[in-house]
Design a protein around this motif. Structure first.
Motif, PDB file in Angstrom:
ATOM      1  N   GLY A 145       0.832  -1.196   0.000  1.00  0.00           N
ATOM      2  CA  GLY A 145       0.000   0.000   0.000  1.00  0.00           C
ATOM      3  C   GLY A 145       0.864   1.242   0.000  1.00  0.00           C
ATOM      4  O   GLY A 145       2.028   1.212  -0.402  1.00  0.00           O
ATOM      5  N   THR A 146       0.314   2.349   0.446  1.00  0.00           N
ATOM      6  CA  THR A 146       1.054   3.605   0.558  1.00  0.00           C
ATOM      7  C   THR A 146       0.777   4.184   1.934  1.00  0.00           C
ATOM      8  O   THR A 146      -0.369   4.472   2.267  1.00  0.00           O
ATOM      9  CB  THR A 146       0.602   4.604  -0.528  1.00  0.00           C
ATOM     10  N   GLU A 180      -2.392  10.893   6.697  1.00  0.00           N
ATOM     11  CA  GLU A 180      -2.656   9.810   5.749  1.00  0.00           C
ATOM     12  C   GLU A 180      -2.310  10.270   4.337  1.00  0.00           C
ATOM     13  O   GLU A 180      -2.767  11.328   3.888  1.00  0.00           O
ATOM     14  CB  GLU A 180      -4.125   9.394   5.825  1.00  0.00           C
ATOM     15  N   ILE A 181      -1.491   9.488   3.656  1.00  0.00           N
ATOM     16  CA  ILE A 181      -1.082   9.807   2.287  1.00  0.00           C
ATOM     17  C   ILE A 181      -2.160   9.337   1.315  1.00  0.00           C
ATOM     18  O   ILE A 181      -2.684   8.231   1.426  1.00  0.00           O
ATOM     19  CB  ILE A 181       0.260   9.126   1.945  1.00  0.00           C
ATOM     20  N   SER A 182      -2.484  10.169   0.334  1.00  0.00           N
ATOM     21  CA  SER A 182      -3.484   9.815  -0.677  1.00  0.00           C
ATOM     22  C   SER A 182      -2.910   8.791  -1.643  1.00  0.00           C
ATOM     23  O   SER A 182      -1.961   9.088  -2.376  1.00  0.00           O
ATOM     24  CB  SER A 182      -3.932  11.068  -1.452  1.00  0.00           C
ATOM     25  N   VAL A 183      -3.481   7.596  -1.643  1.00  0.00           N
ATOM     26  CA  VAL A 183      -2.955   6.513  -2.471  1.00  0.00           C
ATOM     27  C   VAL A 183      -3.032   6.856  -3.948  1.00  0.00           C
ATOM     28  O   VAL A 183      -2.116   6.571  -4.728  1.00  0.00           O
ATOM     29  CB  VAL A 183      -3.723   5.202  -2.190  1.00  0.00           C
ATOM     30  N   ASN A 184      -4.120   7.472  -4.374  1.00  0.00           N
ATOM     31  CA  ASN A 184      -4.347   7.724  -5.803  1.00  0.00           C
ATOM     32  C   ASN A 184      -3.788   9.059  -6.274  1.00  0.00           C
ATOM     33  O   ASN A 184      -3.968   9.424  -7.430  1.00  0.00           O
ATOM     34  CB  ASN A 184      -5.847   7.661  -6.098  1.00  0.00           C
ATOM     35  N   ALA A 185      -3.138   9.785  -5.382  1.00  0.00           N
ATOM     36  CA  ALA A 185      -2.586  11.083  -5.770  1.00  0.00           C
ATOM     37  C   ALA A 185      -1.336  10.890  -6.627  1.00  0.00           C
ATOM     38  O   ALA A 185      -0.717   9.819  -6.641  1.00  0.00           O
ATOM     39  CB  ALA A 185      -2.247  11.892  -4.523  1.00  0.00           C
ATOM     40  N   SER A 186      -0.945  11.932  -7.340  1.00  0.00           N
ATOM     41  CA  SER A 186       0.285  11.887  -8.132  1.00  0.00           C
ATOM     42  C   SER A 186       1.484  11.823  -7.186  1.00  0.00           C
ATOM     43  O   SER A 186       1.390  12.150  -6.005  1.00  0.00           O
ATOM     44  CB  SER A 186       0.392  13.136  -9.004  1.00  0.00           C
ATOM     45  N   THR A 187       2.626  11.402  -7.741  1.00  0.00           N
ATOM     46  CA  THR A 187       3.839  11.331  -6.938  1.00  0.00           C
ATOM     47  C   THR A 187       4.178  12.696  -6.351  1.00  0.00           C
ATOM     48  O   THR A 187       4.553  12.803  -5.179  1.00  0.00           O
ATOM     49  CB  THR A 187       5.023  10.833  -7.786  1.00  0.00           C
ATOM     50  N   GLU A 188       4.039  13.727  -7.158  1.00  0.00           N
ATOM     51  CA  GLU A 188       4.352  15.083  -6.691  1.00  0.00           C
ATOM     52  C   GLU A 188       3.480  15.475  -5.500  1.00  0.00           C
ATOM     53  O   GLU A 188       3.969  16.031  -4.512  1.00  0.00           O
ATOM     54  CB  GLU A 188       4.141  16.075  -7.841  1.00  0.00           C
ATOM     55  N   LYS A 189       2.196  15.145  -5.578  1.00  0.00           N
ATOM     56  CA  LYS A 189       1.287  15.494  -4.474  1.00  0.00           C
ATOM     57  C   LYS A 189       1.592  14.656  -3.235  1.00  0.00           C
ATOM     58  O   LYS A 189       1.551  15.159  -2.110  1.00  0.00           O
ATOM     59  CB  LYS A 189      -0.164  15.297  -4.906  1.00  0.00           C
ATOM     60  N   ARG A 190       1.916  13.369  -3.424  1.00  0.00           N
ATOM     61  CA  ARG A 190       2.239  12.516  -2.272  1.00  0.00           C
ATOM     62  C   ARG A 190       3.474  13.039  -1.548  1.00  0.00           C
ATOM     63  O   ARG A 190       3.532  13.047  -0.315  1.00  0.00           O
ATOM     64  CB  ARG A 190       2.460  11.068  -2.722  1.00  0.00           C
ATOM     65  N   LEU A 191       4.467  13.470  -2.318  1.00  0.00           N
ATOM     66  CA  LEU A 191       5.679  14.005  -1.705  1.00  0.00           C
ATOM     67  C   LEU A 191       5.397  15.300  -0.948  1.00  0.00           C
ATOM     68  O   LEU A 191       5.963  15.539   0.127  1.00  0.00           O
ATOM     69  CB  LEU A 191       6.754  14.240  -2.764  1.00  0.00           C
ATOM     70  N   ARG A 192       4.518  16.110  -1.514  1.00  0.00           N
ATOM     71  CA  ARG A 192       4.151  17.350  -0.829  1.00  0.00           C
ATOM     72  C   ARG A 192       3.421  17.050   0.481  1.00  0.00           C
ATOM     73  O   ARG A 192       3.664  17.690   1.508  1.00  0.00           O
ATOM     74  CB  ARG A 192       3.283  18.208  -1.755  1.00  0.00           C
ATOM     75  N   GLN A 193       2.535  16.051   0.437  1.00  0.00           N
ATOM     76  CA  GLN A 193       1.830  15.651   1.658  1.00  0.00           C
ATOM     77  C   GLN A 193       2.823  15.122   2.705  1.00  0.00           C
ATOM     78  O   GLN A 193       2.744  15.485   3.882  1.00  0.00           O
ATOM     79  CB  GLN A 193       0.802  14.563   1.338  1.00  0.00           C
ATOM     80  N   LEU A 194       3.739  14.272   2.255  1.00  0.00           N
ATOM     81  CA  LEU A 194       4.722  13.703   3.179  1.00  0.00           C
ATOM     82  C   LEU A 194       5.551  14.800   3.826  1.00  0.00           C
ATOM     83  O   LEU A 194       5.771  14.803   5.043  1.00  0.00           O
ATOM     84  CB  LEU A 194       5.634  12.724   2.434  1.00  0.00           C
TER      85      LEU A 194
END
Length: 770
Positions: free
Chosen positions: A491-492, A501-515
């Motif tokens: 999973g993610t 919580e990281i958005s699984v379906n988000a783009s890589t760029e958005k996931r990194l911003r969330q992280l």
């Protein structure tokens, strides 16, 4: 009889291949009869081994991925051998030769996995120098020796230490047959539920009754007994049996489901402890927390170091340079009571010098280098311009971290990692590198073990590592255990879900911003404790927590660490203010201490009494020679293209932190930076001694400097005095002048000057930070 009947005859196939190659090279048929005999014997042995191997597996209920690979590779090898016999009978040498080669490969492959079944995954590494199997059991008292003498109730710390030791014993001795990968006799010993459930023959552990527990009976049987465990390989030591017996006697203690780990897990949330009341001349929070620690451990305060020692120490720690003689004289003559605070502020305001020095610290941690693996093929990106500017501007640490994790082009090199050429282990793909490096550098935890399998040194699971790596991945990764696909997709998830919580379906760029946003929250106390501990270790030679990448370990002062981290956040994540807080404390100004053995620094019973004496780093030593005698690197050596265009060095030489690695810097301890390096050893070594004695770089620097010094200082008296002032910050003693004149002669020669500088550079007063 097993090696004689199985291993030796099958191994004859390897000899057959060797003879076949010799025959083919010589274009002769002289060895064909011998090759034929060896192949027939090997083929029959392969059939024999498969038949009896299947019978043995059936009788022992062998299972698991390692067993399946061994079984099917063995069957494939047998098939290849039989087909090779038909080719031999048909007198088709080309096909026979190819099949024989494949057969030998199959023997090696199947044998490797057979050895893993019998002796464990580390059967090779454990017997190599430095491997676990090549070390003796420690003599004398060890961490959990209390378990063998304590007859009363255990406190929580002792329960934790006992559980760690039990888990370690089981992992090293039992998991090869009784874990997820191989469950012999339907018995697993890698979890509480599995241990208490037992196997096909019933329960193996009866809490409080080691005398009735099958586990203790089996491991206590003599080696020759058919029921003795482990069945093969090294038996448990007497001490290990005592520990397991004691564990069961105490109720087979194991954490319940409410606890994350049998290991200590540091709190994630920040904590601002109450500062102890001022006492005597102690008013600063750092000193008050240390005073409470000293009182608890019956340690007396020592007088602070003199001005000469302090100015050299703080110069080297803050900007990495030796103080000029005139600055030392002025500082000693200064009568202001706050002159040390004034000096620290002055040094921290020297933005270029500060950035050039701390580049070394962050280059190591962020594995940023100027040349090396990956740069030629475009599989690696440097972050030098971004890093230099960030340090020069004293970028707040929360923004510093955000720009590394959710990067632009200038800062993306850290999480992009190294794209290794060729086939690599799945645990070294770039997404996993990012997960490992962010976890290690930012959060002080080790995911490297858990990138191949569930960790044996913590409760981090393989699935945790892959879920974290997926944040950095463009597509979801399939979990590989020990480099073998499992068919499961991770999973993610962030390592600490409490942060968000990281958005699984988000783009890589958005996931990194969330992280990035989640990690730098003030409530992520772990992020700020980790960096505070790293800076403390850099300045005082040893972290409040050691190793600095194991932040779940017990700090020698939890209150001090928590206060430093909370104060760091409260002061706007200002790295210079953190450094100022430390270097102006009385604690930092205590006399330095030393340890008898390097490993004593990491000991659980370590007692803090002051700064641990440090050896100059490779870069500090190089710059010290440049300042005191002659430039080691000319301006042209600086990596200008990776620095902002308007930045030029303020010195007539290149700072060593800004030049490419070379044999001299390597020998003095600069790492290659292909992996994260968050600490360097301060111990001298043979390579360093050889380089300082015979190395071309140091020798050439001495030669060039001697020419200039001979022209500038025609008399021995003036030369010796100036050299001592620049190198050691003091005038030479009469006996030192006399010794130096013997080296130099009446009129200084170039060779004499070289010898004198070399001698001064090797004395502890020059090489160490006291």
């Amino acid at each position: 009889m097993h090696p004689l009947l199985v291993h030796f005859p099958i191994g004859l196939l390897c000899v057959a291949l060797l003879l076949e190659i010799l025959d083919w090279k010589r274009k002769s048929g002289a060895l064909r009869d011998a090759i034929s005999i060896l192949t027939w014997v090997g083929a029959f042995s392969a059939v024999f081994a498969v038949v009896f191997g299947l019978m043995l597996a059936d009788s022992e209920d062998a299972s698991g991925q390692t067993f399946n690979i061994h079984k099917w590779s063995g069957i494939a090898t047998m098939t290849l051998t039989v087909v090779a016999l038909f080719a031999l009978k048909a007198k088709n040498r080309a096909i026979f030769r190819s099949l024989l080669f494949c057969t030998v490969f199959g023997v090696s492959f199947a044998g490797h996995y057979g050895a893993m079944l019998t002796h464990g995954d580390d059967y090779l590494s454990s017997v190599l120098p430095g491997g676990a199997g090549g070390t003796k059991e420690p003599e004398g008292e060890t961490e959990a020796d209390f378990v063998l003498t304590n007859n009363g109730a255990l406190n929580p710390q002792q329960v934790q230490e006992l559980n760690i030791e039990v888990r370690t014993i089981l992992a090293h001795n039992c998991y090869s047959c009784h874990s997820e990968t191989k469950t012999k006799g339907d018995l697993r010993l890698d979890s509480k539920d599995a241990i208490m459930k037992g196997g096909e023959d019933g329960v193996v552990v009866i809490p409080n009754h080691p005398d009735k527990s099958e586990l203790i009976r089996r491991i206590s049987l003599p080696k020759g007994d058919k029921e003795a465990m482990p069945t093969k390989g090294k038996r448990l030591s007497e001490r290990e049996i005592k520990v397991l017996t004691y564990w069961i006697e105490k109720g087979a203690l194991w954490p319940d489901g409410k606890q994350k780990s049998i290991y200590r897990v540091a709190e994630l949330e920040p904590r601002m402890p109450t500062v102890p009341a001022p006492t005597g001349d102690l008013t600063k929070p750092v000193d008050l927390f240390v005073n409470a620690y000293f009182q608890k451990n019956k340690i007396a305060w020592k007088p602070v170091v003199d001005d000469r020692t302090y100015i050299r120490r703080v110069y080297l720690d803050v900007i990495g340079l030796l103080p000029p003689p005139e600055k030392i004289s002025a500082f000693i003559a200064d009568s202001r009571p706050d002159k040390r605070e004034i000096l620290a502020k002055e040094l921290l305001s020297r933005n270029d010098d500060y950035a050039q020095h701390w580049m070394t610290f962050w280059n190591d941690a962020l594995r940023n280098d100027y040349s090396g693996t990956g740069y030629i093929t475009g599989g690696r990106f440097d972050i030098t311009k971004w890093l230099y500017t960030s340090l020069q501007d004293n970028k707040p640490y929360n923004f510093f971290v955000k720009e590394l994790i959710s990067p632009d082009k200038a800062s993306e090199g850290f999480i992009k990692g190294i794209k290794w050429r060729g086939t690599i282990n799945s645990s070294q793909r770039t997404e996993m590198q990012a997960a490992q490096n962010v976890a290690q550098v930012m959060l002080g935890l080790n995911l490297k073990c858990a990138s191949c399998h569930d960790s044996f040194i913590s409760d981090w699971k393989l699935a945790d590592s892959y879920a974290f790596a997926n944040i950095f991945a463009d597509t979801l990764l399939e979990i590989n255990r020990c480099d073998k696909p499992t068919g499961k997709i991770a999973g993610t998830k962030i390592l600490f879900p409490e942060l968000g919580e990281i958005s699984v379906n988000a783009s890589t760029e958005k996931r990194l911003r969330q992280l990035a946003d989640f990690l730098v929250q003030p409530k992520d106390g772990r992020l700020y404790r980790t960096v505070s501990n790293r800076v403390w270790a850099q300045l005082l030679g040893r972290g409040i927590v050691e190793p600095v990448d194991a932040m779940d370990n017990v700090p020698w002062s939890e209150d001090l660490l928590d206060w430093l981290a909370s104060d760091f956040v409260a002061n706007g994540y200002d790295m210079k203010k953190l450094i100022f807080t430390i270097v102006t404390s009385k604690t930092y100004q205590l006399p330095s201490t030393s340890v008898k053995e390097a490993q004593d620094i990491m000991a659980n019973n370590y007692k803090f009494t002051g700064m641990v004496r440090k050896r100059l780093s490779a870069e500090q030593f190089s710059d010290a020679i440049s300042v005191a005698f002659s430039p080691m690197y000319a301006d042209s050596a600086i990596v200008y293209k990776r620095l902002p265009e308007d930045i030029k060095p303020k010195l007539p030489f290149a700072r060593a932190a800004l030049v490419k690695n070379d044999p001299f810097l390597t020998s003095l301890g600069r790492p290659n930076r292909e992996t994260v390096s968050t600490s360097r050893t301060s111990q001298a070594n043979l390579l360093q001694a050889l380089e300082l004695t015979n190395g071309s770089k140091f020798t050439q620097t001495l030669k060039e400097g001697a020419k200039n010094w001979k022209t500038k200082y025609p008399t021995s008296d003036s030369l010796v005095t100036e050299l001592y002032q620049k190198a050691l910050g003091r005038t030479p003693l009469p006996k030192e002048i006399a010794a130096a004149k013997k080296i130099l002669g009446p009129v200084p020669s170039e060779e004499g000057i070289q010898d004198l500088v070399w001698a001064i550079a090797l004395v502890p007063e020059f090489q160490l930070i006291y």
